[in-house]
Design a protein around this motif. Sequence first.
Motif, mmCIF file in Angstrom:
data_model
loop_
_atom_site.group_PDB
_atom_site.id
_atom_site.type_symbol
_atom_site.label_atom_id
_atom_site.label_comp_id
_atom_site.label_asym_id
_atom_site.label_seq_id
_atom_site.Cartn_x
_atom_site.Cartn_y
_atom_site.Cartn_z
ATOM 1 N N THR A 1 0.800 -1.219 0.000
ATOM 2 C CA THR A 1 0.000 0.000 0.000
ATOM 3 C C THR A 1 0.828 1.263 0.000
ATOM 4 O O THR A 1 0.293 2.355 0.058
ATOM 5 N N ASP A 2 2.177 1.150 -0.040
ATOM 6 C CA ASP A 2 3.049 2.326 -0.060
ATOM 7 C C ASP A 2 2.847 3.073 -1.363
ATOM 8 O O ASP A 2 2.823 2.486 -2.443
ATOM 9 N N LYS A 3 2.687 4.390 -1.261
ATOM 10 C CA LYS A 3 2.520 5.207 -2.464
ATOM 11 C C LYS A 3 3.886 5.686 -2.934
ATOM 12 O O LYS A 3 4.726 6.040 -2.143
ATOM 13 N N LYS A 4 4.049 5.705 -4.225
ATOM 14 C CA LYS A 4 5.278 6.195 -4.834
ATOM 15 C C LYS A 4 5.012 7.567 -5.407
ATOM 16 O O LYS A 4 3.889 7.902 -5.769
ATOM 17 N N ALA A 5 6.060 8.369 -5.504
ATOM 18 C CA ALA A 5 5.927 9.720 -6.049
ATOM 19 C C ALA A 5 5.506 9.640 -7.506
ATOM 20 O O ALA A 5 5.959 8.790 -8.267
ATOM 21 N N ASP A 6 4.606 10.537 -7.908
ATOM 22 C CA ASP A 6 4.118 10.564 -9.282
ATOM 23 C C ASP A 6 4.698 11.789 -9.978
ATOM 24 O O ASP A 6 4.355 12.920 -9.659
ATOM 25 N N SER B 1 4.577 12.182 -13.352
ATOM 26 C CA SER B 1 4.022 12.188 -14.700
ATOM 27 C C SER B 1 3.611 13.590 -15.151
ATOM 28 O O SER B 1 3.590 13.877 -16.342
#
Length: 95
Positions: free
Chosen positions: A3-8, A10
């Motif tokens: 569930t860890d979010k990664k930097a976006d 884009s």
Amino acid sequence: MGTDKKADFSGVTSRVDSSAEVAPKADFSGVTSKVDSSAEIAGQQYTVQKGDTLSKIAQQHLGDGNAWKRIFEANRDVLDDPDRILPGQTLRIPQ
């Protein structure tokens, strides 16, 4: 951990402006220089002969065998060791 979010990244954009003002070039028109050559220091030149030593050359040309250090210093570009001079070498004799 799933569930860890990664930097976006884009939506990240960049721009390079190649028409940016270029820094002015340095003006060296008023710069002068002087090169002190060893020719100004040297009074004459001497070609080393077989059997010569710096002391002997100093005695002959400067009137003092102990002045060999002056000859050595004037020829540091040619000599690495005051005890190793070779026949045929051209030495500057300081004034």
